[in-house]
Design a protein around this motif. Structure first.
Motif, PDB file in Angstrom:
ATOM      1  N   LEU A   1       5.637   7.165  -8.572  1.00  0.00           N
ATOM      2  CA  LEU A   1       4.447   6.606  -9.208  1.00  0.00           C
ATOM      3  C   LEU A   1       4.812   5.560 -10.257  1.00  0.00           C
ATOM      4  O   LEU A   1       4.132   4.533 -10.390  1.00  0.00           O
ATOM      5  N   ILE A   2       5.873   5.807 -10.995  1.00  0.00           N
ATOM      6  CA  ILE A   2       6.311   4.811 -11.977  1.00  0.00           C
ATOM      7  C   ILE A   2       6.631   3.493 -11.279  1.00  0.00           C
ATOM      8  O   ILE A   2       6.210   2.414 -11.717  1.00  0.00           O
ATOM      9  N   GLY A   3       7.378   3.576 -10.173  1.00  0.00           N
ATOM     10  CA  GLY A   3       7.709   2.363  -9.443  1.00  0.00           C
ATOM     11  C   GLY A   3       6.494   1.699  -8.810  1.00  0.00           C
ATOM     12  O   GLY A   3       6.347   0.474  -8.859  1.00  0.00           O
ATOM     13  N   LEU A   4       5.595   2.495  -8.257  1.00  0.00           N
ATOM     14  CA  LEU A   4       4.424   1.938  -7.590  1.00  0.00           C
ATOM     15  C   LEU A   4       3.406   1.360  -8.576  1.00  0.00           C
ATOM     16  O   LEU A   4       2.645   0.457  -8.228  1.00  0.00           O
ATOM     17  N   PHE A   5       3.405   1.874  -9.798  1.00  0.00           N
ATOM     18  CA  PHE A   5       2.498   1.348 -10.812  1.00  0.00           C
ATOM     19  C   PHE A   5       3.033   0.113 -11.517  1.00  0.00           C
ATOM     20  O   PHE A   5       2.278  -0.578 -12.206  1.00  0.00           O
ATOM     21  N   MET A   6       4.330  -0.157 -11.382  1.00  0.00           N
ATOM     22  CA  MET A   6       4.935  -1.251 -12.110  1.00  0.00           C
ATOM     23  C   MET A   6       4.322  -2.617 -11.813  1.00  0.00           C
ATOM     24  O   MET A   6       4.069  -3.394 -12.736  1.00  0.00           O
ATOM     25  N   PRO A   7       4.082  -2.995 -10.550  1.00  0.00           N
ATOM     26  CA  PRO A   7       3.519  -4.330 -10.305  1.00  0.00           C
ATOM     27  C   PRO A   7       2.227  -4.577 -11.074  1.00  0.00           C
ATOM     28  O   PRO A   7       2.083  -5.597 -11.750  1.00  0.00           O
ATOM     29  N   PHE A   8       1.288  -3.651 -10.979  1.00  0.00           N
ATOM     30  CA  PHE A   8       0.028  -3.849 -11.696  1.00  0.00           C
ATOM     31  C   PHE A   8       0.238  -3.796 -13.196  1.00  0.00           C
ATOM     32  O   PHE A   8      -0.353  -4.603 -13.946  1.00  0.00           O
TER      33      PHE A   8
ATOM     34  N   PRO B   1       0.828  -1.214   0.000  1.00  0.00           N
ATOM     35  CA  PRO B   1       0.000   0.000   0.000  1.00  0.00           C
ATOM     36  C   PRO B   1       0.860   1.262   0.000  1.00  0.00           C
ATOM     37  O   PRO B   1       1.958   1.288   0.555  1.00  0.00           O
ATOM     38  N   PHE B   2       0.319   2.304  -0.620  1.00  0.00           N
ATOM     39  CA  PHE B   2       1.024   3.590  -0.639  1.00  0.00           C
ATOM     40  C   PHE B   2       1.280   4.087   0.776  1.00  0.00           C
ATOM     41  O   PHE B   2       2.353   4.606   1.090  1.00  0.00           O
ATOM     42  N   GLU B   3       0.280   3.929   1.623  1.00  0.00           N
ATOM     43  CA  GLU B   3       0.389   4.472   2.976  1.00  0.00           C
ATOM     44  C   GLU B   3       1.514   3.816   3.770  1.00  0.00           C
ATOM     45  O   GLU B   3       2.110   4.433   4.654  1.00  0.00           O
ATOM     46  N   GLY B   4       1.795   2.551   3.472  1.00  0.00           N
ATOM     47  CA  GLY B   4       2.800   1.828   4.237  1.00  0.00           C
ATOM     48  C   GLY B   4       4.232   2.212   3.921  1.00  0.00           C
ATOM     49  O   GLY B   4       5.141   1.919   4.707  1.00  0.00           O
ATOM     50  N   ILE B   5       4.445   2.867   2.773  1.00  0.00           N
ATOM     51  CA  ILE B   5       5.822   3.210   2.380  1.00  0.00           C
ATOM     52  C   ILE B   5       6.042   4.715   2.301  1.00  0.00           C
ATOM     53  O   ILE B   5       7.124   5.153   1.902  1.00  0.00           O
ATOM     54  N   ILE B   6       5.034   5.494   2.674  1.00  0.00           N
ATOM     55  CA  ILE B   6       5.153   6.933   2.472  1.00  0.00           C
ATOM     56  C   ILE B   6       6.262   7.545   3.315  1.00  0.00           C
ATOM     57  O   ILE B   6       6.955   8.460   2.864  1.00  0.00           O
ATOM     58  N   THR B   7       6.474   7.029   4.538  1.00  0.00           N
ATOM     59  CA  THR B   7       7.525   7.597   5.396  1.00  0.00           C
ATOM     60  C   THR B   7       8.916   7.299   4.865  1.00  0.00           C
ATOM     61  O   THR B   7       9.723   8.237   4.677  1.00  0.00           O
ATOM     62  N   PRO B   8       9.287   6.034   4.605  1.00  0.00           N
ATOM     63  CA  PRO B   8      10.621   5.801   4.025  1.00  0.00           C
ATOM     64  C   PRO B   8      10.782   6.441   2.658  1.00  0.00           C
ATOM     65  O   PRO B   8      11.889   6.870   2.290  1.00  0.00           O
ATOM     66  N   LEU B   9       9.687   6.521   1.878  1.00  0.00           N
ATOM     67  CA  LEU B   9       9.769   7.159   0.568  1.00  0.00           C
ATOM     68  C   LEU B   9      10.087   8.640   0.711  1.00  0.00           C
ATOM     69  O   LEU B   9      10.862   9.198  -0.082  1.00  0.00           O
ATOM     70  N   TYR B  10       9.520   9.270   1.725  1.00  0.00           N
ATOM     71  CA  TYR B  10       9.791  10.696   1.956  1.00  0.00           C
ATOM     72  C   TYR B  10      11.282  10.933   2.195  1.00  0.00           C
ATOM     73  O   TYR B  10      11.886  11.827   1.600  1.00  0.00           O
ATOM     74  N   TYR B  11      11.870  10.124   3.057  1.00  0.00           N
ATOM     75  CA  TYR B  11      13.290  10.310   3.361  1.00  0.00           C
ATOM     76  C   TYR B  11      14.167   9.979   2.161  1.00  0.00           C
ATOM     77  O   TYR B  11      15.206  10.616   1.942  1.00  0.00           O
ATOM     78  N   GLN B  12      13.785   8.997   1.373  1.00  0.00           N
ATOM     79  CA  GLN B  12      14.566   8.657   0.193  1.00  0.00           C
ATOM     80  C   GLN B  12      14.512   9.780  -0.841  1.00  0.00           C
ATOM     81  O   GLN B  12      15.531  10.149  -1.433  1.00  0.00           O
ATOM     82  N   VAL B  13      13.320  10.320  -1.056  1.00  0.00           N
ATOM     83  CA  VAL B  13      13.181  11.427  -1.997  1.00  0.00           C
ATOM     84  C   VAL B  13      13.938  12.655  -1.488  1.00  0.00           C
ATOM     85  O   VAL B  13      14.574  13.378  -2.264  1.00  0.00           O
TER      86      VAL B  13
ATOM     87  N   PHE C   1      -3.319  11.794  -4.761  1.00  0.00           N
ATOM     88  CA  PHE C   1      -3.473  12.801  -3.707  1.00  0.00           C
ATOM     89  C   PHE C   1      -2.388  12.699  -2.639  1.00  0.00           C
ATOM     90  O   PHE C   1      -1.746  13.685  -2.287  1.00  0.00           O
ATOM     91  N   LEU C   2      -2.165  11.482  -2.133  1.00  0.00           N
ATOM     92  CA  LEU C   2      -1.290  11.309  -0.970  1.00  0.00           C
ATOM     93  C   LEU C   2       0.148  11.720  -1.256  1.00  0.00           C
ATOM     94  O   LEU C   2       0.730  12.521  -0.521  1.00  0.00           O
ATOM     95  N   LEU C   3       0.729  11.180  -2.323  1.00  0.00           N
ATOM     96  CA  LEU C   3       2.119  11.507  -2.634  1.00  0.00           C
ATOM     97  C   LEU C   3       2.285  12.996  -2.924  1.00  0.00           C
ATOM     98  O   LEU C   3       3.303  13.594  -2.575  1.00  0.00           O
ATOM     99  N   ALA C   4       1.274  13.577  -3.555  1.00  0.00           N
ATOM    100  CA  ALA C   4       1.379  14.991  -3.928  1.00  0.00           C
ATOM    101  C   ALA C   4       1.444  15.899  -2.708  1.00  0.00           C
ATOM    102  O   ALA C   4       2.251  16.840  -2.658  1.00  0.00           O
ATOM    103  N   ILE C   5       0.625  15.639  -1.701  1.00  0.00           N
ATOM    104  CA  ILE C   5       0.600  16.532  -0.546  1.00  0.00           C
ATOM    105  C   ILE C   5       1.750  16.260   0.424  1.00  0.00           C
ATOM    106  O   ILE C   5       2.138  17.141   1.188  1.00  0.00           O
ATOM    107  N   VAL C   6       2.317  15.043   0.398  1.00  0.00           N
ATOM    108  CA  VAL C   6       3.404  14.716   1.323  1.00  0.00           C
ATOM    109  C   VAL C   6       4.755  15.129   0.758  1.00  0.00           C
ATOM    110  O   VAL C   6       5.613  15.652   1.486  1.00  0.00           O
ATOM    111  N   LEU C   7       4.965  14.929  -0.528  1.00  0.00           N
ATOM    112  CA  LEU C   7       6.291  15.118  -1.123  1.00  0.00           C
ATOM    113  C   LEU C   7       6.469  16.470  -1.801  1.00  0.00           C
ATOM    114  O   LEU C   7       7.596  16.825  -2.147  1.00  0.00           O
ATOM    115  N   VAL C   8       5.389  17.216  -1.998  1.00  0.00           N
ATOM    116  CA  VAL C   8       5.487  18.507  -2.697  1.00  0.00           C
ATOM    117  C   VAL C   8       4.758  19.564  -1.883  1.00  0.00           C
ATOM    118  O   VAL C   8       3.561  19.435  -1.613  1.00  0.00           O
ATOM    119  N   ASP C   9       5.472  20.606  -1.485  1.00  0.00           N
ATOM    120  CA  ASP C   9       4.878  21.679  -0.697  1.00  0.00           C
ATOM    121  C   ASP C   9       4.161  22.710  -1.565  1.00  0.00           C
ATOM    122  O   ASP C   9       3.164  23.297  -1.146  1.00  0.00           O
TER     123      ASP C   9
END
Length: 274
Positions: free
Chosen positions: A143-150, A115-127, A208-216
């Motif tokens: 998003l490219i990486g998260l969309f790859m499995p499906f 789930p997106f929610e489960g990786i948002i914290t480590p993803l924030y620090y990596q970005v 929505f989630l990635l946009a508000i967390v990773l971009v001010d």
């Protein structure tokens, strides 16, 4: 025949109820947007003097022109690259029967459970460590990486059903692997690719989630991500907020209405193949 008619009418009733549950909130939002700015309308109360200029005010207040540009750039960055990588991977796993394909495919399937929610914290620090915070790349690359499995799962479901005789015939005509992929299999995969492209567009546009967390900066987010900033600024002005919400939803609704049949085909194809 009686049982059959009951089933038909029950199905129709359920469809009508489902349509009502889906459409009524949009009607309520639209009616609310036509009330005077600063008022607190109730339910489906149609205003005596509809304020159509609320849409113009919301468009200008939210800077929709820049948001459309930002969302378009993000979609252009995500969708083509995702389609290319997913097609290459799906072809290798599903049709070429490469060594270790089952392990690779299982890895992608496991990625579907992430789930997106489960990786948002480590993803924030990596970005942040990559220096990409508050840029559109902070949305595009994850998003490219998260969309790859499906995406790989989707394209593999297409290529695994392609007959090997087609490949053997092309090889007998002198086609190498690259020509086999681009000139034979990619044209045949266009229905699956177009369906996947529609789904990726909708998911990216509505991110929505990635946009508000990773971009001010709201002007570097997707339109859905910018809704949070718009709500914070105009949260007490219900009609203006409703008008802005409808404007943000409009591109997604337009794409869905135009490609409605393709969208339904995409869902059915994903459930029947593979």
């Amino acid at each position: 025949m009686i049982v059959g008619r009951r089933e038909v009418w029950t199905g129709r009733l359920l469809l009508v109820l489902l349509m009502a549950v889906t459409v009524v909130p949009f009607i309520s939002l639209f009616v609310t947007a036509l009330h005077p700015s600063g008022s607190y309308p109730l339910g489906l109360d149609w205003p005596g003097d509809p304020h159509w200029d609320n849409f113009v005010k919301a468009f200008e207040a939210a800077n929709m022109g820049e948001l459309l540009k930002s969302s378009t750039l993000i979609v252009i960055g995500v969708v083509p690259i995702s389609l290319l990588l997913a097609t290459l991977a799906g072809f290798a796993i599903g049709h070429l029967r490469m060594a270790g394909r089952n392990v690779v495919f299982l890895t992608f399937v496991l990625g579907l459970t992430l789930p997106f929610e489960g990786i948002i914290t480590p993803l924030y620090y990596q970005v942040r460590d990559l220096g990409l915070l508050n840029t559109r790349w902070a949305i595009i690359l994850p998003l490219i990486g998260l969309f790859m499995p499906f995406s790989v799962f989707w394209m593999r479901a297409h290529f695994v059903n392609m007959p090997q005789e087609l490949t053997e015939s092309a090889r007998m005509d002198g086609a190498n692997l690259w020509q086999l992929f681009w000139r034979v299999h990619v044209p045949l995969a266009m229905p699956a690719l177009s369906s996947l492209a529609i789904l990726l567009f909708l998911w990216t546009w509505n991110q929505f989630l990635l946009a508000i967390v990773l971009v001010d900066d709201p002007l570097k987010r997707t339109m859905s991500g910018a809704l949070g900033a718009f709500q914070g600024q105009w949260g007490t002005d219900i009609p203006l907020l409703s008008a802005g919400s409808l404007l943000i939803l409009a591109p997604t609704l337009a794409i869905f209405l135009v490609f409605q049949r393709r969208f339904v085909t995409a869902l059915l194809q994903g459930s029947l193949k593979g």
